[in-house]
Structure formats: C-alpha cells, structure tokens
Write a protein that holds these residues in place. Structure first.
Motif, mmCIF file in Angstrom:
data_model
loop_
_atom_site.group_PDB
_atom_site.id
_atom_site.type_symbol
_atom_site.label_atom_id
_atom_site.label_comp_id
_atom_site.label_asym_id
_atom_site.label_seq_id
_atom_site.Cartn_x
_atom_site.Cartn_y
_atom_site.Cartn_z
ATOM 1 N N LEU A 31 1.003 -1.400 -0.024
ATOM 2 C CA LEU A 31 0.066 -0.027 0.152
ATOM 3 C C LEU A 31 0.818 0.986 -0.132
ATOM 4 O O LEU A 31 1.800 1.031 0.416
ATOM 5 N N VAL A 32 0.469 1.728 -1.007
ATOM 6 C CA VAL A 32 1.623 3.400 -1.113
ATOM 7 C C VAL A 32 0.568 4.082 -0.960
ATOM 8 O O VAL A 32 -0.170 4.689 -0.572
ATOM 9 N N THR A 33 1.305 4.909 0.383
ATOM 10 C CA THR A 33 1.066 6.009 1.441
ATOM 11 C C THR A 33 0.598 7.919 1.147
ATOM 12 O O THR A 33 0.465 8.710 1.332
ATOM 13 N N LEU A 34 2.328 8.155 0.255
ATOM 14 C CA LEU A 34 3.262 9.473 -0.010
ATOM 15 C C LEU A 34 4.081 8.679 -0.449
ATOM 16 O O LEU A 34 4.689 7.892 -0.934
ATOM 17 N N ILE A 35 4.136 9.939 -1.865
ATOM 18 C CA ILE A 35 5.232 9.543 -2.602
ATOM 19 C C ILE A 35 5.669 11.209 -2.515
ATOM 20 O O ILE A 35 4.809 12.201 -2.112
ATOM 21 N N GLN A 90 -3.893 3.993 -2.022
ATOM 22 C CA GLN A 90 -4.327 4.535 -0.068
ATOM 23 C C GLN A 90 -3.676 5.201 -0.033
ATOM 24 O O GLN A 90 -2.760 5.814 1.156
ATOM 25 N N LEU A 91 -3.064 5.924 -1.331
ATOM 26 C CA LEU A 91 -2.190 7.403 -1.014
ATOM 27 C C LEU A 91 -2.963 8.360 -0.895
ATOM 28 O O LEU A 91 -4.333 9.070 -1.109
ATOM 29 N N ARG A 92 -2.431 9.317 0.357
ATOM 30 C CA ARG A 92 -2.717 10.262 0.363
ATOM 31 C C ARG A 92 -2.302 11.706 0.697
ATOM 32 O O ARG A 92 -3.347 12.388 0.585
ATOM 33 N N VAL A 93 -0.788 11.299 0.307
ATOM 34 C CA VAL A 93 -0.100 12.325 0.515
ATOM 35 C C VAL A 93 0.996 12.650 -0.616
ATOM 36 O O VAL A 93 1.987 11.090 -1.225
ATOM 37 N N VAL A 94 1.070 13.419 -1.815
ATOM 38 C CA VAL A 94 2.524 14.081 -2.908
ATOM 39 C C VAL A 94 2.198 15.018 -2.255
ATOM 40 O O VAL A 94 2.203 15.910 -2.491
ATOM 41 N N TYR A 123 -3.832 15.320 -0.295
ATOM 42 C CA TYR A 123 -3.162 16.591 -0.460
ATOM 43 C C TYR A 123 -1.989 16.596 -1.312
ATOM 44 O O TYR A 123 -1.335 15.540 -1.243
ATOM 45 N N LEU A 124 -2.000 18.106 -1.646
ATOM 46 C CA LEU A 124 -0.551 18.375 -2.444
ATOM 47 C C LEU A 124 0.278 18.936 -1.283
ATOM 48 O O LEU A 124 -0.222 19.871 -0.750
ATOM 49 N N GLY A 125 1.726 18.226 -1.851
ATOM 50 C CA GLY A 125 2.279 19.483 -0.923
ATOM 51 C C GLY A 125 3.889 20.137 -1.072
ATOM 52 O O GLY A 125 4.228 19.596 -1.753
ATOM 53 N N GLN A 147 1.775 7.697 7.444
ATOM 54 C CA GLN A 147 0.289 8.508 8.005
ATOM 55 C C GLN A 147 0.917 10.177 9.262
ATOM 56 O O GLN A 147 0.164 10.828 8.985
ATOM 57 N N HIS A 148 2.077 10.019 9.701
ATOM 58 C CA HIS A 148 2.197 10.915 9.715
ATOM 59 C C HIS A 148 2.451 12.454 8.949
ATOM 60 O O HIS A 148 1.877 13.345 9.859
ATOM 61 N N VAL A 149 2.826 12.452 8.443
ATOM 62 C CA VAL A 149 2.275 14.016 7.310
ATOM 63 C C VAL A 149 1.650 13.738 7.021
ATOM 64 O O VAL A 149 1.172 14.851 6.984
ATOM 65 N N PHE A 150 0.399 12.879 6.631
ATOM 66 C CA PHE A 150 -0.911 13.314 6.787
ATOM 67 C C PHE A 150 -1.116 13.895 7.465
ATOM 68 O O PHE A 150 -2.566 14.759 7.174
ATOM 69 N N ASN A 151 -1.235 13.001 8.907
ATOM 70 C CA ASN A 151 -1.444 13.785 9.816
ATOM 71 C C ASN A 151 -1.360 15.106 10.206
ATOM 72 O O ASN A 151 -2.534 15.817 10.246
ATOM 73 N N LEU A 152 -0.858 15.389 9.872
ATOM 74 C CA LEU A 152 -0.584 16.998 10.487
ATOM 75 C C LEU A 152 -0.487 17.920 9.543
ATOM 76 O O LEU A 152 -1.538 19.177 9.787
ATOM 77 N N MET A 153 -0.521 17.643 7.714
ATOM 78 C CA MET A 153 -1.499 18.341 7.037
ATOM 79 C C MET A 153 -2.756 18.478 7.230
ATOM 80 O O MET A 153 -3.976 19.521 7.418
ATOM 81 N N ASP A 154 -3.479 17.513 7.660
ATOM 82 C CA ASP A 154 -4.992 17.128 7.567
ATOM 83 C C ASP A 154 -5.712 17.583 9.060
ATOM 84 O O ASP A 154 -6.399 18.718 8.868
ATOM 85 N N HIS A 155 -4.615 17.780 10.125
ATOM 86 C CA HIS A 155 -4.765 18.419 10.817
ATOM 87 C C HIS A 155 -5.467 19.704 10.876
ATOM 88 O O HIS A 155 -5.473 20.608 11.883
ATOM 89 N N ASN A 156 -4.146 20.863 10.284
ATOM 90 C CA ASN A 156 -4.399 21.908 10.383
ATOM 91 C C ASN A 156 -4.830 23.026 9.391
ATOM 92 O O ASN A 156 -5.636 23.576 9.518
ATOM 93 N N ILE A 157 -4.355 21.803 8.883
ATOM 94 C CA ILE A 157 -5.843 22.349 6.855
ATOM 95 C C ILE A 157 -7.361 22.420 8.240
ATOM 96 O O ILE A 157 -8.360 22.880 7.738
ATOM 97 N N LYS A 158 -7.584 21.597 8.636
ATOM 98 C CA LYS A 158 -9.454 21.330 9.857
ATOM 99 C C LYS A 158 -9.408 22.066 10.331
ATOM 100 O O LYS A 158 -10.335 22.803 10.613
ATOM 101 N N GLN A 159 -8.081 22.549 11.475
ATOM 102 C CA GLN A 159 -8.627 23.284 12.141
ATOM 103 C C GLN A 159 -8.578 25.047 11.529
ATOM 104 O O GLN A 159 -8.433 26.010 12.207
#
Length: 375
Positions: A31-35, A90-94, A123-125, A147-159
């Motif tokens: 499962l690729v989660t980030l590229i 399952q890719l979440r971040v690029v 998410y793109l960054g 998962q950490h990078v996704f959570n970091l971006m998702d949390h700050n964007i939703k807040q």
C-alpha cells in the motif's frame, strides 16, 4: 409472487457483481501512502512510502527511491524491485521538492489527476529542500512517516491554520485562467516535521513563498472561516485607554484571538482604474491579553478592536502586495473582476498584466464577541 421475483433479481444481481469483483489480498499487495517527487539531473526522483502487511496482519513501513525520466518510469522501476503489487488506492499525500516546484509541477499534477487509482481528496504539498531527505531521515517519535505527514497536514487544514490543498482543489485552480493555486510547505526541523509556509504558483511554477504565520491572513482573504487562532502585537498606547494605568506598562500588548466567524466581500470599484475593495468582517473571541487592559470596559474593547483592525489591514495589504510582486493571484481576484465587469474579456495573459498593478483597498471590521469565560 411479485416479492419473490424481486428478491430473485436482487440475489442474481449480487452474485453477478460479486463475480466481477477483483479481489486483492492484503498480504499480496503493498500500500503506497505517500510519494515525494524531486528533480535530479533532469530526471524525476520518486521516494515512495509503502506499508507492507504480512499474513499475520502485522504491518511495516518501507521507503523506496527510484529515478527515471517520468513519474510512471519510477513506478515501473519500483515494481521491478518488489514481489508484491504496488497499489496507490491508499495514497494520502504527494510532496514536491522545492527545486522541482520551481521548475514546474503542472504536468505532474495533470498525471495525478488522470490516475484512476488515486482519489482527488489526497493532499499536495511542497518540501523545503528535497522530499527524499525529508522522508528518508530517521525520526525517533515517528514510526510511520506517511501517516504522520498526512495527519500533520489534515489536522492543520481542518483547524483552519493552513490552506487546503486537495488534488481536486488544486486541479480546479489550475484550470481556472483567472486564479492561481497555492500549496502548504513542510520542512524537516531536527527530529520533527513542521508546517513552515505557503507556496505561491503561477502556471504550475512556484514563484514565491510566505511563512506559515501568514496562513490565517491568507485564509481570511480567500474564504469565509469559522475557526483558526491568531496572535497579534498591538501598540503600547492601548494603556492610555484604561482607567488604572499600570506603573510599568509593557512596550506592546500581545493578544491571542480565535475566529468565530468571518465574511469577506470583494467589489470592483472602478474597472478602468483596476481598483477593488476588499472588506472583511471578523467576529472573534479574545483568548489572551495583558491583565492591565480592562476588557469589561466598552471603551477599552473598542480601542482594542480599532487596533486589531489597523494591524490586520496592514498584514493583509502586505501579503496582497507580495502576491502582486510575484504575480500569483491565489485569492481569485481575477474571477471576481470577470464576474462583476461586463464585457471584461479577460484572458490569463491579460489578467497577469493587470494583477500586479491592481489597487486593493482593504477594510477590516472586527468585533470581539466573547472574551474568555469571564465577561
């Protein structure tokens, strides 16, 4: 009888659909989660974070790096080195390294949008430095970097502490001739990964960057918000408005607020002079302020609101001017100009000629709705 026929039809359809389903056992896929993409000697360097799952359903994280002329070429090379099928579902971040972003990532985003495996909610960054260095570094407190990078971006964007950058939103802005897109920036900071800024793009190429501390102001200009926290430094003369002046007043008054509700209004005042008004009303709650300021006094509260208006107007004006200097309309002013001016006939080229010279009159109307638990 009619009920039995309906039930038979339902069961038959279910069996047919089940027969068409392509089963993928977890232990047979990766499962690729980030590229992360970088540029290296005119080639694409792709760093992939992969989650492996064994027959006992225990998972582990692996990081692979491949270099090729295209992103698809890196995928082929990665496939040749793995015994399991790489799945991007399952890719979440690029992420894109800043050097590649400065070269241009329009084609890379177009390729992502064409990939049916990938959801448009990823998410793109941009990474300060290379994404390879960020992903391959060791972090004592991070077990799954993807998962950490996704959570970091998702949390700050939703807040609402950072601009949102889903693939869907970015592609929408790319295909709008009168709007530019922006991406959040992450950075390796010792043993941690931080949200460090906002990257401004024009035509797929990164042309500038703002610090993360400006993200609240950028959000105020781009959209209506109902969350987010802001720290302001207000002038020392606020002490003159309080009855019990402190013997040793501070040099300035740092305050913290959170947004309860904001509304923006963009109006073209004079299209011949390329002038628009930007009005933002902000209802907020006062979270922290110096004890010498009697916030129960209406006159003091009005002085605070007045000082906040001036400070926010100054910061927003600065940010808009910077976006004009790098000629990146991340706020969509061009779309409002086109909608409000009859027969504007704006093209992408014409708007990028007008935007750096546009006059924006900023007006902020702040109201402190609540000031903590004690009113």
């Amino acid at each position: 009888m009619k009920y039995m026929k309906g039930l038979l039809l339902f069961v038959t359809a279910g069996l047919f659909l089940a027969a068409c389903t392509e089963y993928r056992l977890l232990e047979r896929i990766s499962l690729v989660t980030l590229i992360g993409y970088d540029i290296e000697d005119d080639q694409i360097d792709a760093t992939t974070v992969v989650r492996q799952i064994n027959p006992e359903f225990e998972s582990s994280v692996e990081i692979h790096s491949e270099t090729a002329k295209t992103s698809k070429g890196t995928r082929v090379k990665a496939d040749l080195k793995t015994a399991k099928t790489l799945m991007a579902g399952q890719l979440r971040v690029v992420l894109f390294g800043d050097e590649l972003a400065e070269e241009g990532i329009g084609e890379a985003i177009h390729t992502l949008a064409m990939n049916s495996e990938i959801t448009t909610s990823i998410y793109l960054g941009v990474v300060e430095g290379t994404s390879k260095n960020l992903l391959e570094s060791e972090y004592p407190n991070i077990t799954d970097i993807g998962q950490h990078v996704f959570n970091l971006m998702d949390h700050n964007i939703k807040q609402q502490q950072m601009i949102s950058s889903t693939l869907h939103e970015v592609v929408r802005d790319i295909y709008s001739p009168l709007r530019d897109f922006t991406l959040p920036v992450v950075k390796k900071e010792g043993e941690y990964i931080d949200m460090s800024g906002i990257a401004l793009f024009q035509g797929g190429t990164m042309v500038g960057m703002l610090p993360a501390s400006d993200s609240f102001y950028v959000l105020l200009i781009r959209q209506n918000i109902n969350d987010g926290t802001l720290q302001l430094i207000l002038p020392a003369d606020l002490a003159d408005s309080t009855k019990n002046k402190p013997k040793h007043p501070p040099k300035n008054f740092p305050i913290a607020i959170d947004a309860i509700n904001s509304k923006r209004k963009i109006k073209v005042m004079d299209h011949s002079k390329n002038e628009i008004d930007l009005t933002i009303t902000l209802d907020c709650r006062l979270l922290e302020i110096h004890s010498s300021l009697a916030i129960g006094d209406q006159k003091v509260t009005e002085k605070i609101e007045e000082a906040m208006n001036k400070k926010i107007e100054s910061e927003i004006t600065r940010i808009i001017k910077y976006s004009q200097e790098v000629n990146s309309d991340i706020f969509g002013f061009g779309e409002h100009f086109h909608a409000q001016v009859r027969d504007a006939k704006l093209t992408e080229e014409k708007w990028h000629e007008l935007y750096p010279k546009m006059k924006v009159n900023v007006k902020i109307e702040t109201e402190i709705i609540r000031s903590g638990v004690v009113e």
